[in-house]
Design a protein around this motif. Structure first.
Motif, PDB file in Angstrom:
ATOM      1  N   VAL A  28       0.770  -1.694  -0.032  1.00 41.35           N
ATOM      2  CA  VAL A  28       0.150   0.019  -0.441  1.00 41.35           C
ATOM      3  C   VAL A  28       0.869   1.088   0.282  1.00 41.35           C
ATOM      4  CG1 VAL A  28      -1.742   1.274   1.488  1.00 41.35           C
ATOM      5  CG2 VAL A  28      -1.908  -1.304   1.661  1.00 41.35           C
ATOM      6  N   VAL A  29       0.284   2.173  -0.921  1.00 43.00           N
ATOM      7  CA  VAL A  29       0.850   3.867  -0.860  1.00 43.00           C
ATOM      8  C   VAL A  29      -0.249   4.191  -0.090  1.00 43.00           C
ATOM      9  CG1 VAL A  29       1.372   5.496  -2.160  1.00 43.00           C
ATOM     10  CG2 VAL A  29       2.960   3.236  -1.991  1.00 43.00           C
ATOM     11  N   THR A  30      -0.122   5.285   0.230  1.00 38.53           N
ATOM     12  CA  THR A  30      -1.244   6.006   1.024  1.00 38.53           C
ATOM     13  C   THR A  30      -1.150   7.826   0.915  1.00 38.53           C
ATOM     14  OG1 THR A  30      -2.977   6.793   2.716  1.00 38.53           O
ATOM     15  CG2 THR A  30      -0.662   6.489   3.716  1.00 38.53           C
ATOM     16  N   THR A  31      -2.239   8.492   0.133  1.00 38.54           N
ATOM     17  CA  THR A  31      -1.478   9.721   0.471  1.00 38.54           C
ATOM     18  C   THR A  31      -1.969  10.556   1.451  1.00 38.54           C
ATOM     19  OG1 THR A  31      -3.952  10.849  -0.648  1.00 38.54           O
ATOM     20  CG2 THR A  31      -2.516   9.815  -2.457  1.00 38.54           C
ATOM     21  N   VAL A  32      -1.151  11.671   1.815  1.00 35.95           N
ATOM     22  CA  VAL A  32      -1.716  12.266   3.177  1.00 35.95           C
ATOM     23  C   VAL A  32      -0.682  13.901   2.456  1.00 35.95           C
ATOM     24  CG1 VAL A  32      -0.589  10.368   5.001  1.00 35.95           C
ATOM     25  CG2 VAL A  32       1.535  11.640   3.986  1.00 35.95           C
ATOM     26  N   ARG A  33      -1.545  14.323   3.361  1.00 35.12           N
ATOM     27  CA  ARG A  33      -1.248  15.457   3.162  1.00 35.12           C
ATOM     28  C   ARG A  33       0.073  16.633   3.785  1.00 35.12           C
ATOM     29  NH1 ARG A  33      -6.955  18.776   5.296  1.00 35.12           N
ATOM     30  NH2 ARG A  33      -6.681  16.606   6.689  1.00 35.12           N
ATOM     31  N   SER A  34       0.935  16.123   4.483  1.00 32.24           N
ATOM     32  CA  SER A  34       1.670  16.507   5.074  1.00 32.24           C
ATOM     33  C   SER A  34       2.995  15.566   5.100  1.00 32.24           C
ATOM     34  CB  SER A  34       1.362  17.388   5.854  1.00 32.24           C
ATOM     35  OG  SER A  34       1.258  16.422   7.363  1.00 32.24           O
TER      36      SER A  34
END
Length: 340
Positions: A28-34
């Motif tokens: 899994v690669v997850t997107t985050v805002r920071s």
């Protein structure tokens, strides 16, 4: 080993989706805002190497091309789970309402455009929508909701108040996703999850209970209440445990027949007074804070005049076995009681 992009990985629902994906062997690669949020996720999953879990920064999902680089990976992604979307009732001004709706719609269409343009290996996409995109207030409370139902909310209604703005954001975002599939005819399939109130344990990083997700905010208000106050009205009489919802997202990547489907993901009826009763029984230390209220009914539904539902598709196609309300309540309280 399939590789999956998960958006909004630091959120309440997405954190459970992430754990479910990892437990079932996905990379899994997850997107985050920071970077801070990404490091928090890695720190809480130290047993996994970068080949199994990593993150990528997407600061603002409204930006054109926000997901273009996020959907590109080596090895390439085979599926995408899109959980990143606002859920709150804080939008009051026309400008705030416009941004709420635009964020939901643009974030959803943006990732679909990015997948089509830059991730040809992706075969399945699952999006977290909402029961909000199904409910129709012109129908009786006893109407039996199913996947064919759509919220008929108009743009004029969307600007009347914050709750209507949220309903519109989820409705318009999901409709935009299905329109994309119809018009663009991409090589991937789409599945949407339409949960009502989502309850259960909090496992993502939480600085304080003031930043709790909107669904579970009612638990906090009940736990911080007093017996002299009446039990607040329930409004939405359907719920699902967050762990069941997370599993539903993952099963939609695996099950034949889940492609190009909407799923009403709900365990059934409940009411706030039932939550009060369960907390009072399971946690004596909170009894003197519980508001006044008695659980409705004793059969399959709590009394009458509440939302009907047909969750058979989620059971038959995905194979879900839903947790009862008690498990959701206990799961939530156990996860936050040290912060109360």
């Amino acid at each position: 080993m399939s590789r999956v992009l998960l958006t909004g990985g630091s959120g309440y629902i997405a954190a459970h989706v992430l754990d479910c994906l990892l437990a079932r062997g996905y990379s899994v690669v997850t997107t985050v805002r920071s970077t801070k949020k990404g490091e928090q996720i890695l720190d809480s999953h130290k047993q996994y190497g970068k080949d199994k879990l990593d993150f990528v920064i997407v600061e603002d999902i409204m930006n054109p091309g926000a997901f273009d680089s996020a959907v590109m990976s080596d090895p390439p992604f085979e599926a995408v789970v899109h959980c990143a979307s606002p859920y709150h009732y804080n939008s009051k001004t026309p400008e705030e309402i416009c941004r709420l709706i635009s964020t939901a719609v643009d974030g959803t269409t943006g990732i679909l455009k990015a997948i089509k343009a830059h991730a040809p290996t992706v075969k399945r996409v699952v999006i977290t929508s909402s029961y909000a995109a199904m409910i129709d207030f012109s129908k009786p409370l006893t109407h039996v909701y199913a996947e064919e139902d759509w919220n008929p909310i108009t743009s004029e209604q969307a600007y009347q108040n914050a709750p209507f703005a949220y309903l519109a954001s989820k409705t318009y975002a999901e409709k935009a996703a299905w329109d994309f599939i119809k018009d663009e005819k991409p090589s991937f399939t789409l599945t949407t999850m339409n949960p009502p109130m989502v309850y259960g344990p909090v496992i993502h990083s939480l600085s304080s209970l003031e930043s709790i997700n909107t669904s579970n905010a009612r638990f906090v208000s009940l736990l911080r209440g007093s017996p002299s106050t009446p039990c607040p009205p329930t409004v939405n009489y359907l719920f699902v445990d967050v762990r069941d919802l997370a599993l539903a997202h993952v099963l939609a990547l695996e099950k034949q027949g889940a492609e190009n489907q909407r799923f009403l993901v709900t365990a059934g009826n409940y009411c706030n007074a039932e939550i009060v009763r369960i907390i009072g029984k399971e946690y004596p230390e909170f009894r003197d804070k519980m508001p006044i209220g008695e659980a409705l009914g004793s059969g399959e539904r709590p009394a009458t005049g509440v939302n009907g539902y047909d969750n058979s598709k989620s059971i038959e196609i995905l194979g879900l076995q839903y947790k009862p309300l008690r498990e959701s309540v206990v799961g939530f309280v156990d996860s936050v009681k040290e912060m109360l």
